[in-house]
Design a protein around this motif. Sequence first.
Motif, PDB file in Angstrom:
ATOM      1  N   MET A   1       0.674  -1.308   0.047  1.00 11.00           N
ATOM      2  CA  MET A   1      -0.059  -0.003   0.051  1.00 11.00           C
ATOM      3  C   MET A   1       0.823   1.412   0.015  1.00 11.00           C
ATOM      4  N   GLN A   2       2.083   1.376   0.761  1.00  6.71           N
ATOM      5  CA  GLN A   2       2.856   2.356   0.997  1.00  6.71           C
ATOM      6  C   GLN A   2       3.508   2.539  -0.583  1.00  6.71           C
ATOM      7  N   PHE A   3       3.960   1.447  -1.076  1.00  7.16           N
ATOM      8  CA  PHE A   3       4.419   1.632  -2.596  1.00  7.16           C
ATOM      9  C   PHE A   3       3.315   2.336  -3.401  1.00  7.16           C
ATOM     10  N   LEU A   4       2.263   1.617  -3.472  1.00  6.57           N
ATOM     11  CA  LEU A   4       1.187   2.359  -4.140  1.00  6.57           C
ATOM     12  C   LEU A   4       1.052   3.894  -4.170  1.00  6.57           C
ATOM     13  N   VAL A   5       0.727   4.157  -2.992  1.00  2.98           N
ATOM     14  CA  VAL A   5       0.610   5.716  -2.593  1.00  2.98           C
ATOM     15  C   VAL A   5       1.815   6.300  -3.286  1.00  2.98           C
ATOM     16  N   TYR A   6       2.884   5.881  -3.081  1.00  2.78           N
ATOM     17  CA  TYR A   6       4.081   6.468  -3.753  1.00  2.78           C
ATOM     18  C   TYR A   6       4.304   6.672  -5.268  1.00  2.78           C
ATOM     19  N   ILE A   7       3.778   5.660  -5.790  1.00  2.00           N
ATOM     20  CA  ILE A   7       3.818   5.634  -7.491  1.00  2.00           C
ATOM     21  C   ILE A   7       2.787   6.534  -7.720  1.00  2.00           C
ATOM     22  N   LEU A   8       1.520   6.812  -7.106  1.00  2.00           N
ATOM     23  CA  LEU A   8       0.627   7.442  -7.512  1.00  2.00           C
ATOM     24  C   LEU A   8       0.716   8.953  -7.214  1.00  2.00           C
ATOM     25  N   VAL A   9       1.576   9.264  -6.373  1.00  2.00           N
ATOM     26  CA  VAL A   9       1.791  10.529  -6.156  1.00  2.00           C
ATOM     27  C   VAL A   9       2.884  11.342  -6.669  1.00  2.00           C
ATOM     28  N   TYR A  10       4.009  10.544  -6.941  1.00  2.00           N
ATOM     29  CA  TYR A  10       5.339  10.750  -7.372  1.00  2.00           C
ATOM     30  C   TYR A  10       5.040  11.674  -8.707  1.00  2.00           C
ATOM     31  N   PRO A  11       4.276  11.226  -9.726  1.00  2.00           N
ATOM     32  CA  PRO A  11       4.557  11.750 -10.971  1.00  2.00           C
ATOM     33  C   PRO A  11       3.819  13.331 -10.858  1.00  2.00           C
ATOM     34  N   PHE A  12       3.036  13.420  -9.889  1.00  2.00           N
ATOM     35  CA  PHE A  12       2.285  14.725  -9.567  1.00  2.00           C
ATOM     36  C   PHE A  12       3.345  15.581  -8.992  1.00  2.00           C
ATOM     37  N   LEU A  13       4.134  14.971  -8.270  1.00  2.00           N
ATOM     38  CA  LEU A  13       5.272  16.070  -7.610  1.00  2.00           C
ATOM     39  C   LEU A  13       6.228  16.487  -8.496  1.00  2.00           C
ATOM     40  N   TRP A  14       6.521  15.262  -9.473  1.00  2.00           N
ATOM     41  CA  TRP A  14       7.561  15.801 -10.570  1.00  2.00           C
ATOM     42  C   TRP A  14       7.200  16.911 -11.299  1.00  2.00           C
ATOM     43  N   VAL A  15       5.891  16.868 -11.770  1.00  2.00           N
ATOM     44  CA  VAL A  15       5.229  17.805 -12.762  1.00  2.00           C
ATOM     45  C   VAL A  15       5.518  19.061 -11.844  1.00  2.00           C
ATOM     46  N   ILE A  16       5.110  19.159 -10.791  1.00  2.00           N
ATOM     47  CA  ILE A  16       4.852  20.383  -9.841  1.00  2.00           C
ATOM     48  C   ILE A  16       6.576  20.885  -9.857  1.00  2.00           C
ATOM     49  N   SER A  17       7.357  20.002  -9.813  1.00  2.00           N
ATOM     50  CA  SER A  17       8.816  20.476  -9.683  1.00  2.00           C
ATOM     51  C   SER A  17       9.148  21.121 -11.180  1.00  2.00           C
ATOM     52  N   ILE A  18       8.689  20.851 -12.024  1.00  2.00           N
ATOM     53  CA  ILE A  18       9.182  21.719 -13.379  1.00  2.00           C
ATOM     54  C   ILE A  18       8.421  22.791 -13.712  1.00  2.00           C
ATOM     55  N   LEU A  19       7.547  23.111 -12.859  1.00  2.00           N
ATOM     56  CA  LEU A  19       6.734  24.361 -13.117  1.00  2.00           C
ATOM     57  C   LEU A  19       7.704  25.524 -13.090  1.00  2.00           C
ATOM     58  N   PRO A  20       7.760  26.525 -14.039  1.00  2.00           N
ATOM     59  CA  PRO A  20       8.313  27.836 -13.778  1.00  2.00           C
ATOM     60  C   PRO A  20       7.824  28.394 -12.497  1.00  2.00           C
ATOM     61  N   PHE A  21       8.652  29.101 -11.764  1.00  2.00           N
ATOM     62  CA  PHE A  21       8.278  29.751 -10.623  1.00  2.00           C
ATOM     63  C   PHE A  21       7.074  30.678 -10.536  1.00  2.00           C
ATOM     64  N   ARG A  22       7.050  31.393 -11.641  1.00  2.00           N
ATOM     65  CA  ARG A  22       5.546  32.002 -11.810  1.00  2.00           C
ATOM     66  C   ARG A  22       4.419  31.329 -11.703  1.00  2.00           C
ATOM     67  N   LEU A  23       4.379  30.154 -12.431  1.00  2.00           N
ATOM     68  CA  LEU A  23       3.127  29.130 -12.092  1.00  2.00           C
ATOM     69  C   LEU A  23       3.261  28.563 -10.853  1.00  2.00           C
ATOM     70  N   LEU A  24       4.376  28.117 -10.325  1.00  2.00           N
ATOM     71  CA  LEU A  24       4.404  27.606  -9.222  1.00  2.00           C
ATOM     72  C   LEU A  24       3.665  28.323  -8.088  1.00  2.00           C
ATOM     73  N   TYR A  25       4.008  29.595  -8.276  1.00  2.00           N
ATOM     74  CA  TYR A  25       3.116  30.327  -7.032  1.00  2.00           C
ATOM     75  C   TYR A  25       1.899  30.740  -7.473  1.00  2.00           C
ATOM     76  N   VAL A  26       1.513  30.590  -8.664  1.00  2.00           N
ATOM     77  CA  VAL A  26      -0.109  30.718  -9.067  1.00  2.00           C
ATOM     78  C   VAL A  26      -0.744  29.417  -8.484  1.00  2.00           C
ATOM     79  N   PHE A  27      -0.044  28.253  -8.769  1.00  2.00           N
ATOM     80  CA  PHE A  27      -0.752  26.964  -8.098  1.00  2.00           C
ATOM     81  C   PHE A  27      -0.743  27.241  -6.547  1.00  2.00           C
ATOM     82  N   SER A  28       0.426  27.756  -5.938  1.00  2.00           N
ATOM     83  CA  SER A  28       0.488  27.880  -4.382  1.00  2.00           C
ATOM     84  C   SER A  28      -0.781  28.726  -4.260  1.00  2.00           C
ATOM     85  N   ASP A  29      -0.996  29.832  -4.830  1.00  2.00           N
ATOM     86  CA  ASP A  29      -2.294  30.427  -4.475  1.00  2.00           C
ATOM     87  C   ASP A  29      -3.669  29.730  -4.327  1.00  2.00           C
TER      88      ASP A  29
END
Length: 289
Positions: A1-29
Motif C-alpha cells: 500500500m505504501q508503495f502504491l501511494v508513492y507511485i501514484l503521488v510521485y508523478p504529480f510531485l515531479w510535474v510540480i517541480s518542473i513548473l516555472p516559478f511564476r506558475l508554481l506560485y499561481v498554483f500555491s495560491d
Amino acid sequence: MQFLVYILVYPFLWVISILPFRLLYVFSDCVYVLVYYIIGYRKKVVDANLKLVFPDKTDGEINHITKKFYHHLCDMFLEMIKTMTISSSELKKRFKINNPDEFKRLEALNKSIILMFGHYASWEWSIVIENYINFKGLAVYKKLANPYFDKLVRNIRSKFNTTLISTKETIAYINDLEHNNVKSITGFLSDQSPKVTSEVYWQDFMGIKVPCFTGAERIAKKLDFTTAFLKVSKVKRGYYEAEILTLAENSLGYQDYQLTDMFLREVEKQIHEAPEYYFWTHKRWKHAK
C-alpha cells in the motif's frame, strides 16, 4: 500500500517541480484556498499558538498573521518539491548567504561545527550551504513512516551533497567522522517539542515555559565543537537570505543549557520581526507549563 501511494503521488510531485516559478506560485495560491478555507488544516492549532504567545494582539491582528502564514506555508511546501529539479545556480540566486566568509573563519579553527536553526522562513533551501563550505555537510532529520517518501525526502535534501542522518544515528555517525579526522558542519532544527521526561530541560520560549531539545548543545560540548546559528530571513516571495551568527567558538566554556538558551533567544527575535514565517502548525507549546 505504501508503495502504491508513492507511485501514484510521485508523478504529480515531479510535474510540480518542473513548473516555472511564476506558475508554481499561481498554483500555491490555489493550494492556499484549499488548505486554509476548505480543509482548514490545523487552523485551531495555529490560532491557539498565536493567541498563547501574542496575548496582547487583537483577533484581527491574529487573523492577519494567520493568513500570511498559510500563504507562506503553501509556498514553502511547493518550494521543497521544486528542489527536486532546481539547479544549483538557481538555488544560490534564491537563497543567499550574506556572510559566507564566516564559514571560512570557523573552519579555520579546525573544529567541527554545530549549526542550529529553527523552523523559520525556509529551512529546506538551507542545503545551499554546501556551496560555501569545505567541511562535510550533515543534516539531522526524523525518518518518515513511508520508506519510499523517506527516500524521496533524503534524495531532495541531499541533492547538493548534504548527508542526512536520522536522529537515532547522529551521535554514532559524528563520532565516527571525528575518529577518522573528518571535520563536519551539522545542521540541527532544534526548536521542536521533545518527549517530556524527568530529565528534560524546561525554558521560556516566547514567554511560555516549554521542554527544549538540548542534543545539539550536548554534542557541541562533549566533542568541543564550535556552535553557530543560521538566521534566515524571507526577502520576498521565493527569495531568502541567511546570516551565520557564531554563538560559541569554545562551547566547552559555556554553562549547561546556556547555548540552548542563546539559540532560543535568536529564534524569538526572528518570530517577533515577522511572525508569519514561523512554523505555527507544529504543536510547539503542547506541554507548556
